[in-house]
Design a protein around this motif. Structure first.
Motif, short mmCIF file in Angstrom:
data_model
loop_
_atom_site.label_atom_id
_atom_site.label_comp_id
_atom_site.label_asym_id
_atom_site.label_seq_id
_atom_site.Cartn_x
_atom_site.Cartn_y
_atom_site.Cartn_z
N ARG A 3 -77.02 -35.61 -10.81
CA ARG A 3 -76.99 -35.63 -12.26
C ARG A 3 -75.86 -36.57 -12.68
NH1 ARG A 3 -76.57 -30.35 -16.22
NH2 ARG A 3 -76.27 -31.53 -18.13
N VAL A 10 -73.28 -37.63 -15.57
CA VAL A 10 -72.63 -37.16 -16.80
C VAL A 10 -71.49 -38.12 -17.10
CG1 VAL A 10 -71.39 -35.26 -17.91
CG2 VAL A 10 -73.21 -34.76 -16.26
N PHE A 39 -73.94 -28.14 -10.71
CA PHE A 39 -73.32 -28.55 -11.97
C PHE A 39 -73.46 -27.45 -13.01
CE2 PHE A 39 -73.16 -30.46 -16.15
CZ PHE A 39 -72.01 -31.22 -16.07
N ASP A 40 -72.37 -27.15 -13.68
CA ASP A 40 -72.36 -26.15 -14.74
C ASP A 40 -71.68 -26.78 -15.96
OD1 ASP A 40 -70.57 -23.91 -16.15
OD2 ASP A 40 -72.37 -22.95 -15.33
N GLN A 41 -72.43 -26.90 -17.05
CA GLN A 41 -71.92 -27.58 -18.24
C GLN A 41 -70.68 -26.89 -18.81
OE1 GLN A 41 -73.30 -30.60 -19.58
NE2 GLN A 41 -71.30 -30.58 -20.58
N TYR A 89 -67.77 -27.72 -16.65
CA TYR A 89 -67.43 -29.12 -16.90
C TYR A 89 -66.61 -29.25 -18.18
CZ TYR A 89 -68.03 -34.03 -18.17
OH TYR A 89 -67.80 -35.33 -18.54
N ASP A 90 -67.10 -28.64 -19.26
CA ASP A 90 -66.40 -28.72 -20.55
C ASP A 90 -65.00 -28.14 -20.46
OD1 ASP A 90 -68.68 -29.89 -21.63
OD2 ASP A 90 -69.42 -28.01 -22.51
#
Length: 150
Positions: free
Chosen positions: A53, A55, A65-67, A70-71
């Motif tokens: 992915r 980003v 991946f974990d949004q 990440y944030d």
């Protein structure tokens, strides 16, 4: 110790009979012994041929991946490259804890090569490539997707 972990490929060859012995038959016997669910085999394949992915131009393993993570990391670190490093750090010696460091290094190097072939083919302009990291003090081997600056 499970039957799966109890014999090496060389032991298998010594203790088995037949002219057609090869690593595929070894894998079949080992997976039969362990009674692995077919889902495990498909997930294991994801390790060698992952989906990536992109980003903010940086490469991540899609499966992990974990949004929200990440944030949160970006909020704290304020660097795309640092976030990429920490979210793409995978310890081979943790996943395969009975593997020697020498074999973990060999495994990690081959895995990084496979990942990089895929990244180069599918996302040649994306930032980040797989590399192997070794913590000598802790005897830990990692594969990490990161930019050169990290």
């Amino acid at each position: 110790m499970s039957k799966l972990a109890s014999s090496s490929f060389s032991d298998y060859l010594k203790n088995s009979e037949g002219p057609d012995l090869n690593f595929l038959l070894y894998l079949k016997d080992k997976t039969d012994d362990a009674e692995l669910h077919e889902d495990f085999c498909l997930k294991f394949l994801e390790l060698f041929s992952p989906t990536f992915r992109i980003v903010e131009g940086h490469v991540y393993l899609a499966a992990t991946f974990d949004q929200a993570e990440y944030d949160a990391k970006f909020q704290r670190l304020r660097s795309f490259s640092e976030v990429q490093y920490w979210l793409n750090l995978y310890e081979i010696t943790y996943i395969f804890e009975n593997m020697s460091v020498q074999n973990a290094m060999q495994f990690a190097n081959r895995l990084a090569t496979l990942w990089n072939l895929r990244i180069e083919a599918e996302y040649p302009d994306a930032l980040g490539r797989a590399s192997v990291l070794y913590d000598e003090e802790q005897q830990e081997v990692f594969v990490c997707i990161k930019t050169e600056e990290m």
